[in-house]
Design an enzyme around this catalytic site. Structure first.
Site, PDB file in Angstrom:
ATOM      1  N   LYS A 122      38.884   5.709  29.885  1.00 59.95           N
ATOM      2  CA  LYS A 122      37.645   6.502  29.815  1.00 59.95           C
ATOM      3  C   LYS A 122      37.114   6.842  31.204  1.00 59.95           C
ATOM      4  O   LYS A 122      36.496   7.888  31.385  1.00 59.95           O
ATOM      5  CB  LYS A 122      36.578   5.776  28.993  1.00 59.95           C
ATOM      6  CG  LYS A 122      36.927   5.735  27.512  1.00 59.95           C
ATOM      7  CD  LYS A 122      35.744   5.554  26.607  1.00 59.95           C
ATOM      8  CE  LYS A 122      36.179   5.757  25.162  1.00 59.95           C
ATOM      9  NZ  LYS A 122      35.128   5.596  24.190  1.00 59.95           N
ATOM     10  N   LYS A 206      45.327   9.114  20.598  1.00 55.93           N
ATOM     11  CA  LYS A 206      44.578   8.824  19.373  1.00 55.93           C
ATOM     12  C   LYS A 206      43.598   9.948  19.039  1.00 55.93           C
ATOM     13  O   LYS A 206      43.114  10.646  19.937  1.00 55.93           O
ATOM     14  CB  LYS A 206      43.869   7.469  19.474  1.00 55.93           C
ATOM     15  CG  LYS A 206      42.602   7.462  20.255  1.00 55.93           C
ATOM     16  CD  LYS A 206      41.778   6.198  19.949  1.00 55.93           C
ATOM     17  CE  LYS A 206      40.435   6.339  20.639  1.00 55.93           C
ATOM     18  NZ  LYS A 206      39.348   5.635  20.049  1.00 55.93           N
ATOM     19  N   LYS A 209      36.697  11.614  19.013  1.00 57.73           N
ATOM     20  CA  LYS A 209      35.551  12.540  18.975  1.00 57.73           C
ATOM     21  C   LYS A 209      35.480  13.364  20.244  1.00 57.73           C
ATOM     22  O   LYS A 209      35.018  14.491  20.241  1.00 57.73           O
ATOM     23  CB  LYS A 209      34.240  11.751  18.931  1.00 57.73           C
ATOM     24  CG  LYS A 209      34.007  10.925  17.729  1.00 57.73           C
ATOM     25  CD  LYS A 209      32.580  10.370  17.818  1.00 57.73           C
ATOM     26  CE  LYS A 209      32.469   9.039  17.154  1.00 57.73           C
ATOM     27  NZ  LYS A 209      32.420   7.910  18.086  1.00 57.73           N
TER      28      LYS A 209
HETATM   29  N1  AQP Z   1      42.023   7.430  15.968  1.00 57.38           N
HETATM   30  C1  AQP Z   1      41.549   6.354  15.378  1.00 57.38           C
HETATM   31  N2  AQP Z   1      42.260   5.714  14.415  1.00 57.38           N
HETATM   32  C2  AQP Z   1      41.766   4.609  13.793  1.00 57.38           C
HETATM   33  N3  AQP Z   1      40.545   4.076  14.085  1.00 57.38           N
HETATM   34  C3  AQP Z   1      39.806   4.691  15.031  1.00 57.38           C
HETATM   35  N4  AQP Z   1      38.584   4.448  15.534  1.00 57.38           N
HETATM   36  C4  AQP Z   1      38.278   5.375  16.470  1.00 57.38           C
HETATM   37  N5  AQP Z   1      39.283   6.244  16.601  1.00 57.38           N
HETATM   38  C5  AQP Z   1      40.251   5.849  15.723  1.00 57.38           C
HETATM   39  C6  AQP Z   1      37.738   3.341  15.103  1.00 57.38           C
HETATM   40  O1  AQP Z   1      36.485   3.865  14.717  1.00 57.38           O
HETATM   41  C7  AQP Z   1      35.465   2.908  15.021  1.00 57.38           C
HETATM   42  C8  AQP Z   1      34.333   3.566  15.735  1.00 57.38           C
HETATM   43  O2  AQP Z   1      34.764   4.057  16.984  1.00 57.38           O
HETATM   44  P1  AQP Z   1      33.703   4.586  18.040  1.00 57.38           P
HETATM   45  O3  AQP Z   1      33.266   5.938  17.710  1.00 57.38           O
HETATM   46  O4  AQP Z   1      32.613   3.618  18.191  1.00 57.38           O
HETATM   47  O5  AQP Z   1      34.474   4.588  19.393  1.00 57.38           O
HETATM   48  P2  AQP Z   1      35.889   5.057  19.773  1.00 57.38           P
HETATM   49  O6  AQP Z   1      36.897   4.047  19.334  1.00 57.38           O
HETATM   50  O7  AQP Z   1      35.827   5.300  21.233  1.00 57.38           O
HETATM   51  O8  AQP Z   1      36.096   6.394  18.928  1.00 57.38           O
HETATM   52  P3  AQP Z   1      36.392   7.833  19.463  1.00 57.38           P
HETATM   53  O9  AQP Z   1      36.470   8.779  18.348  1.00 57.38           O
HETATM   54  O10 AQP Z   1      37.574   7.799  20.383  1.00 57.38           O
HETATM   55  O11 AQP Z   1      35.085   8.186  20.267  1.00 57.38           O
HETATM   56  P4  AQP Z   1      34.924   8.714  21.713  1.00 57.38           P
HETATM   57  O12 AQP Z   1      35.786   9.928  21.801  1.00 57.38           O
HETATM   58  O13 AQP Z   1      33.447   8.997  21.794  1.00 57.38           O
HETATM   59  O14 AQP Z   1      35.360   7.627  22.629  1.00 57.38           O
HETATM   60  C9  AQP Z   1      36.121   1.787  15.843  1.00 57.38           C
HETATM   61  O15 AQP Z   1      36.369   0.689  14.985  1.00 57.38           O
HETATM   62  C10 AQP Z   1      37.409   2.395  16.278  1.00 57.38           C
HETATM   63  O16 AQP Z   1      38.424   1.429  16.440  1.00 57.38           O
END
Ligand code: AQP
Length: 345
Positions: A122, A206, A209
């Site tokens: 990140k 992965k 968002k």
């Molecule tokens: N691609 C994924 N596959 C399975 N699980 C996922 N999670 C996130 N992406 C995937 C799970 O969703 C929960 C919430 O995640 P989060 O939004 O708090 O943070 P993150 O993991 O950083 O998700 P993003 O979408 O990648 O957000 P951004 O882009 O803002 O960093 C967690 O349990 C995560 O494991």
């Protein structure tokens, strides 16, 4: 790092997890996290948090934070969380999270933190310009879990390393203060076909968002047309039709991902999907996958829109949840302060 806790933790089982209000939720969040949240509320005490303190570690936006927090709460409810069964709240409304983070900062070691791969991903190339909050994110996550002495944490695969760190921090606190088993060593609940959903445009990244391409993900608020279009445009490869066995998915990350999504939505495994679609072309498989996703997601989307029209109800749920969460955290934090030895008159 090893766990030194020898006796089993004797406290009650409790589930904690959270999602950041950093944008629209996607299929990865749903399959990796929210679907599991809903299943667990049937037979566990569950706390599900909108982790707004985590959201301000990167590009905080005061103009949208409160509304995005409501949107995640609406998604929780639309996916089936019942606020009578589960405690649904915003992280910033319970002071224990920030207070415990400081105490755990003093327990955590720099060497542990510097190994965290999500910070490296990140922060990107210019880590010197990243916020200290982003570096400290995993300690805040440990505090989120330990403030409630949660024993089980449903998350996607990307959070595995942070959960291991939480166990190390809990174990070190227990040993440093000679309070064996004060904090549980929480168990990650990761397994399942939805644990790691990848981008529809790149099977090695992965689904996220923050990916600049909206075509890389299925959002929970996408309508049926958008879902069909995104699966139609999803990247595949030129290595032929669908394989018949899981071994045939090797070195085909995009196809592997689509098969995994189908399996997770249908509640089956990859081999069962390949038994049905092996030897068929993507022109057959992709529309079937899109239909399955639409059938699964469209009731959620409709409920989510209804909740978002009823801001008063969401605010009521979050307020009630904060009070219930605070009631659990308060006596734990009283004990933590006593254990550390702070002066009190
Ligand atoms: N691609 C994924 N596959 C399975 N699980 C996922 N999670 C996130 N992406 C995937 C799970 O969703 C929960 C919430 O995640 P989060 O939004 O708090 O943070 P993150 O993991 O950083 O998700 P993003 O979408 O990648 O957000 P951004 O882009 O803002 O960093 C967690 O349990 C995560 O494991």
């Amino acid at each position: 790092m090893t766990d030194h806790q020898t006796q089993p933790y004797a406290g009650p089982e409790r589930v904690f997890s959270g999602v950041q209000p950093t944008g629209a939720l996607h299929l990865g969040n749903y399959l990796g996290a929210l679907k599991k949240f809903v299943a667990l509320q049937e037979d566990h005490e569950c706390l599900y948090c909108v982790v707004d303190l985590h959201a301000i570690t990167v590009n905080p936006d005061p103009a949208t934070l409160a509304q995005q927090t409501r949107e995640i709460a609406a998604a929780y409810l639309a996916c089936g969380l019942d606020p009578e069964k589960s405690i649904v709240f915003a992280q910033s409304s319970v002071p224990a999270h920030t207070e415990l983070t400081w105490y755990l900062n003093c327990v955590s070691r720099m060497g542990w933190m510097e190994r965290m791969t999500q910070f490296k991903d990140k922060a990107g190339k210019d880590a010197q310009r990243a916020s200290v909050g982003l570096f400290d994110y995993p300690v805040l996550m440990a505090a989120d879990i330990l403030a409630y002495k949660a024993t089980h944490v449903p998350v996607g695969d990307d959070q595995k390393q942070h959960l291991e760190l939480t166990r190390d921090i809990a174990d070190k606190f227990n040993r440093d203060f000679d309070t064996p088993n004060f904090f549980p060593l929480p168990e990650p609940l990761i397994k399942g076909p939805g644990a790691r959903i990848m981008s529809l445009k790149d099977g090695t990244k992965k689904m996220s968002k923050s990916d600049p391409s909206d075509l890389s993900r299925i959002n929970l608020i996408d309508d049926a047309d958008a879902i069909v279009k995104k699966f139609k445009k999803a990247k595949t490869d030129v290595l032929g039709d669908m394989p018949e066995t899981e071994a045939g998915l090797k070195d085909r990350p995009e196809v592997d991902n689509l098969v995994g999504i189908y399996a997770a939505l249908a509640g089956t495994d990859k081999q069962a999907v390949l038994t049905e679609y092996g030897g068929k072309g993507f022109g057959t498989f992709k529309p079937a996958l899109a239909d399955l996703a639409v059938a699964h997601l469209s009731p959620i989307t409709t409920r989510m829109r209804n909740y978002l029209d009823d801001r008063g109800e969401i605010d009521r749920v979050l307020k009630d949840g904060a009070a219930r969460a605070d009631t659990i955290a308060r006596p734990i934090m009283d004990d933590v302060r006593k254990i550390i030895g702070f002066w009190r008159s």
